[in-house]
Design a protein around this motif. Structure first.
Motif: not given
Length: 290
Positions: A263-280
């Protein structure tokens, strides 16, 4: 209670929750013994993203719709999107599957699911949606009371013999209309249930609005009698943003072996795909199995 999940179906919180839920089901189903899953706040199970509620909020556009348009390459994300597409083939091109549908989709013929919903209108539709699936029992009742009444689970077989489920999954996904009171309910219900069904995996979803308000919940969760526990969070806005909900997280108790690494490998990918600047994103162990 006034909460209706139709306004939020398919948003970034659902993406995090449902990617994780499917991965949990797959990891647990890797062993042959039958499973029992309890969904304490199941909603109606299926949602129309072209309906008035979803269209008014537009939240799915920043969640599942964005991933369907351009998804990071990862097996867990592909698994989730394949489930969404399978649901749409069965129920229509604008449908979004809730957690009970995903449980039914991921689990096997010998597994059993109890889906609880307190709101009468939602519970009635939930019963309609699963009327033809004998694996799914719908309960129009409070989910916390159901944890006490239904766990540990026992299946009555033909002839009256009983079969106990040694393994399973409990998903707790309440509306958090009164957040501090909800955390009290969660911790109390978990303490009671863990004493009776200690081998199950538990997943608790929570919203992230003000970070400091979560610290007492984490401290109490860290004292629960489990082999291992961690929190996994997806922030689509900066953590200090004044917006109402900057992200959400999952508290996972007794996760399957090495589940946190995946799961730890998935979370940054979701943050980059769904988040705005400053997402984490964040994965932090509260207790690691020795």
């Amino acid at each position: 209670m006034n909460y209706r999940h139709a306004f939020h179906a398919g948003n970034h919180a659902d993406v995090l929750k449902h990617v994780t839920l499917l991965a949990l089901c797959d990891a647990l189903a890797a062993k042959p013994a039958p499973l029992f899953a309890l969904d304490t706040h199941a909603g109606r199970g299926l949602y129309a993203l072209d309906g008035n509620s979803a269209q008014r909020s537009g939240e799915a556009e920043g969640g599942v719709s964005r991933l369907l348009a351009e998804a990071p390459k990862h097996p867990a994300i592909a698994r989730y999107l394949a489930a969404v597409k399978a649901c749409r083939l069965e129920h229509g091109p604008a449908t979004y599957p809730g957690s009970p549908w995903l449980l039914a989709h991921a689990l096997r013929e010998d597994d059993r699911i109890a889906a609880c919903e307190l709101l009468p209108e939602e519970a009635a539709q939930l019963k309609v949606n699963f009327a033809r699936d004998p694996r799914v029992a719908v309960h129009a009742r409070d989910g916390y009371a159901a944890m006490k009444a239904l766990l540990p689970p026992t299946l009555l077989k033909a002839g009256g013999s009983a079969m106990k489920f040694a393994r399973g999954l409990v998903l707790i996904d309440p509306p958090y209309e009164a957040q501090l009171e909800e955390f009290d309910h969660i911790i109390g219900a978990l303490r009671q249930t863990l004493s009776r069904w200690p081998n199950a995996s538990y997943a608790v979803w929570y919203p992230i609005k003000r970070r400091r308000s979560l610290q007492p919940f984490f401290r109490r969760a860290a004292t629960l009698p489990v082999k291992a526990s961690f929190v996994a969070e997806l922030m689509v806005h900066p953590d200090d943003s004044p917006l109402r909900m900057n992200g959400s997280g999952l508290l996972l108790l007794n996760p399957p072996w090495q589940f946190g690494q995946g799961l730890g490998a998935v979370l940054p990918l979701l943050a980059k795909a769904l988040g705005e600047a400053g997402a984490s994103s964040r994965l932090e162990w509260l207790k690691q199995e020795s």
